[in-house]
Design an enzyme around this catalytic site. Structure first.
Site, PDB file in Angstrom:
ATOM      1  CG  ASP A 129      -2.092   0.901   1.082  1.00 10.08           C
ATOM      2  OD1 ASP A 129      -2.406   1.296  -0.056  1.00 10.08           O
ATOM      3  OD2 ASP A 129      -2.724   1.225   2.110  1.00 10.08           O
ATOM      4  CG  HIS A 136      -4.591  10.485   2.422  1.00 10.21           C
ATOM      5  ND1 HIS A 136      -5.617  10.442   3.342  1.00 10.21           N
ATOM      6  CD2 HIS A 136      -3.739   9.494   2.771  1.00 10.21           C
ATOM      7  CE1 HIS A 136      -5.397   9.463   4.209  1.00 10.21           C
ATOM      8  NE2 HIS A 136      -4.262   8.872   3.890  1.00 10.21           N
ATOM      9  CD  GLU A 201      -6.530   4.648   4.312  1.00  8.72           C
ATOM     10  OE1 GLU A 201      -5.813   3.902   3.617  1.00  8.72           O
ATOM     11  OE2 GLU A 201      -6.080   5.400   5.209  1.00  8.72           O
ATOM     12  CD  GLU A 203      -5.509   2.677  -0.373  1.00  9.51           C
ATOM     13  OE1 GLU A 203      -4.652   2.067  -1.031  1.00  9.51           O
ATOM     14  OE2 GLU A 203      -5.448   2.835   0.867  1.00  9.51           O
ATOM     15  CG  ASP A 235      -5.844   0.032   3.304  1.00 11.27           C
ATOM     16  OD1 ASP A 235      -5.727  -1.184   3.489  1.00 11.27           O
ATOM     17  OD2 ASP A 235      -5.101   0.877   3.814  1.00 11.27           O
ATOM     18  NE  ARG A 239      -8.313   6.115   9.297  1.00  9.38           N
ATOM     19  CZ  ARG A 239      -7.558   5.970   8.230  1.00  9.38           C
ATOM     20  NH1 ARG A 239      -6.324   5.495   8.331  1.00  9.38           N
ATOM     21  NH2 ARG A 239      -8.033   6.260   7.039  1.00  9.38           N
ATOM     22  CD  GLN A 242      -3.703   3.690  10.543  1.00 11.59           C
ATOM     23  OE1 GLN A 242      -4.913   3.688  10.309  1.00 11.59           O
ATOM     24  NE2 GLN A 242      -2.842   4.361   9.797  1.00 11.59           N
ATOM     25  CE  LYS A 255      -3.808   1.989   7.085  1.00 11.19           C
ATOM     26  NZ  LYS A 255      -4.706   2.503   6.049  1.00 11.19           N
ATOM     27  CB  THR A 259      -7.638  -5.125   2.092  1.00  5.50           C
ATOM     28  OG1 THR A 259      -6.854  -4.848   3.266  1.00  5.50           O
ATOM     29  CG2 THR A 259      -7.335  -4.095   1.021  1.00  5.50           C
ATOM     30  CD  GLU A 365      -7.958  12.994   3.694  1.00  7.61           C
ATOM     31  OE1 GLU A 365      -8.043  14.007   3.000  1.00  7.61           O
ATOM     32  OE2 GLU A 365      -7.688  11.872   3.227  1.00  7.61           O
TER      33      GLU A 365
END
Lengths: 425, 425
Positions: A129, A136, A201, A203, A235, A239, A242, A255, A259, A365
């Site tokens: 990744d 971002h 996420e 991606e 992904d 949080r 993490q 993570k 996925t 975000e």
């Protein structure tokens, strides 16, 4: 260029696309197919029927239960097969007539997409990744991840930053997962329990076709020859887990629980009409990252949607163009120290946020770390909206991408990349 | 318990050990064998000869070119096969006589170790590198990695920290590699070129036997059932590349150019005599990391040696006991969020330094980041010593571990974990 198979304007799967997938129908083995309109065309049946006999490659590669052996062939084989498939499916061609009129072959080779199960298209050896999303990085890196980091990581513009992801927890669209448990601080005390900050996420990812040997870096200007095709990727990120674990060694359990990828691998060739330059180019880079090609990234819009009680709510609109490095540069950097890539390796961009809140590719975000819940508006505006700080149990998140062709070649999409959050075990 | 095969006291491969490997002889296919004394016993030949016919497992698993299918069987199968092999090799047993006296089988089944090529024993799906070495964390984390980190990471004692390593660059002992290139700062300016701070890391690693499904964590008190066996591991590290790239997402190209493992997989059962408790225990941990077993780690000395122009120089003496979490705890934590482990996954401890400079498991620690080169003394003291800040081209680094049994069961070792640094391409 049109097909004798109906392809609606809203369909992801025009003649320009022809993505590969692995599918099964009730009680049958998984096998390789190509999507066209609302149909799956069974490549094993075509291969056994002689459709590729003159193309000089190992036909057994099309009779497997994953795409790996086929993806590992030379690019020119994929290009020849793609041309053959286009001729077979195009209207007013001799080959098109053959497939259309050969009733027994036709009936045996086509399955409605609504009636098939999709499987992981590739056996994934390694999942990498990257972190090449410009906006971002600006948003997350400067304020949200850690108070101690108040600027973008110094190497961000010089090399495509990446970490090794967890390959064994990559699943195909439609696979639900349980909210992960883990350790994280709450009000200054570390607890062990279900994640409270479950995030998405948005991606974009490439599957590696042909690999390289240990100690043999891939030249940036030949790196695209090693890309088999592309998928959408979610992904999923815990949080709180993490941020507690990742201060030294990067993301791990935050993570590794799920996925999600879309099931159809869109060939490199299908995305030619959508090329753009990466952001912040040209800029001075070391020779091993300097590309001759200017337009080495793509501009494909990706929408993230929340589905809840059969209603759909808009989460974010991102774009594959929000990157500061191309896949060719990611591959060149990845192998620059000698690391071998293998057929079936998966390489993702990192979160593809745009500059505004409506374009934020993750909730971290969009909601400022959960502090400012975001109003997600229903597609059917009479249904109002829902508020989210992070994902809740029973939320289904769907990514879709549909690139409109300007030159009449046909639209290109990826199907859906969909996952549902089940309660913690 | 002695064998009718000669096993010297200095041999790693007593009847107590019986490690599995994959070997080939000139011009033949790779196959599974077991080491005993100076010999390899061919398990394919034994299986075809009927030696395991009554043990009720799939004999085809012993006829493969990797250990994966066999390692994925239930632990009790491995235990039954181990007992059978001990009986076949023990002196004064009926079965021992059978193998010893059956001249055609005997001649077909035994190969001198000096005449075989060893291969990677398992197909490795995912490689996970933990960071559970107590003294390594104290030294590296408090002063050497970054001036901004002046204490051990807050989660270090609460959970086994880890990152996903790169599986495709794991190689078997004896495989040379080229010094990697990369980007890193020199005198305040970022350059692109060959690594100048090439390091070793003395580690111990477990191969996963039976795996788990997505969303199904492994209980810490049953986690050892999922361990097939152990190897030595050198996690070669390019410190300059690593420190420039890894401020946010952990190690990537700094550790993806080569990881060396010893070729023989030592069964869990062979290490029973060497059990000790992990460091800093007992201490309060969440329930999912709380073990009923006290002695869940091992005390096995690992020596690192530099070989240069046929001379050997002592680099460091480490121990597998320098860990604050056991493999069972690493597995429980790894899967606690739902991550699936697969047969053939490799899980390493991180650097196993002891408290003194002579016990530092990497040069980063031993030479204070290269600032204080270390005097490595020759085994033959008349040959003097060599100084190293970091590894130089043509250095060969060898790890070996030889655990002396106190109860006469026989000594247990791992063969060698050896790699040579070739100049950058």
């Amino acid at each position: 260029m049109g097909s004798w198979i109906e392809v609606k304007d809203s369909s992801d799967f025009s003649l320009q696309n022809l993505p590969y997938g692995v599918f099964s129908t009730n009680g049958t083995d998984a096998r390789i197919g190509v999507a066209i309109g609302d149909w799956v065309l069974d490549l094993k049946v075509l291969a056994e029927g002689g459709a590729f006999d003159d193309l000089e490659f190992d036909l057994e590669t099309l009779k497997n239960t994953t795409l790996n052996a086929y993806a590992g062939l030379e690019k020119k084989v994929h290009q020849k097969v793609r041309q053959r498939l286009q001729k077979l499916l195009e209207k007013d061609t001799q080959l098109g007539h053959v497939l259309k009129e050969n009733k027994p072959l036709h009936d045996k080779a086509f399955f409605p997409q609504s009636g098939v199960n999709m499987h992981l298209p590739m056996k994934i050896g390694n999942y990498t990744d990257f972190f090449v999303g410009l906006h971002h990085a600006k948003t997350v890196n400067t304020s949200l991840i850690s108070a101690s980091i108040n600027q973008i990581c110094p190497c961000f513009y010089n090399l495509p930053i990446a970490y090794n992801g967890r390959a064994s927890s990559v699943v195909v669209s439609g696979t639900p997962f349980h909210r992960p448990r883990g350790q994280f601080p709450v009000d200054g005390e570390v607890i062990s329990g279900p994640c409270r900050k479950l995030d998405i996420e948005v991606e974009f990812a490439a599957f590696i076709g042909r690999g390289n040997e240990l100690g043999s870096p891939i030249d940036v200007n030949h790196a695209e020859d090693h890309i088999f095709g592309f998928v959408l990727l979610n992904d999923w990120s815990a949080r709180d887990i993490q941020m507690y674990e990742a201060t030294l060694m990067g993301p791990f359990n935050g993570k590794s629980f799920c996925t999600t990828i879309s099931p159809w691998v869109v060939p490199l060739e299908a995305l030619e009409p959508f090329r753009v330059a990466p952001k912040e180019t040209p800029r001075k880079l070391p020779e091993y990252l300097t590309e001759k090609r200017e337009k080495s990234a793509y501009d494909i819009p990706i929408r993230a949607t929340l589905e809840l009680n059969s209603e759909k709510y808009r989460v974010a609109d991102c774009s594959t163009s929000n990157v500061i490095f191309s896949f060719a540069q990611m591959i060149a950097h990845h192998t620059s120290g000698g690391c071998p890539l293998r057929t079936g390796d998966l390489i993702a961009t990192g979160t593809l946020s745009g500059p505004t809140r409506e374009e934020a590719g993750c909730l971290l975000e969009q909601t400022r770390g959960g502090k400012e819940p975001f109003e997600m508006v229903a597609e059917d505006s009479s249904k109002g909206s829902v508020q989210r700080a992070f994902c809740e149990d029973n939320d289904t998140i769907i990514f879709a991408a549909h690139a409109k062709s300007n030159d009449g070649l046909g639209n290109v999409g990826f199907g859906t990349c969909q996952g549902k959050v089940l309660p913690a075990i």
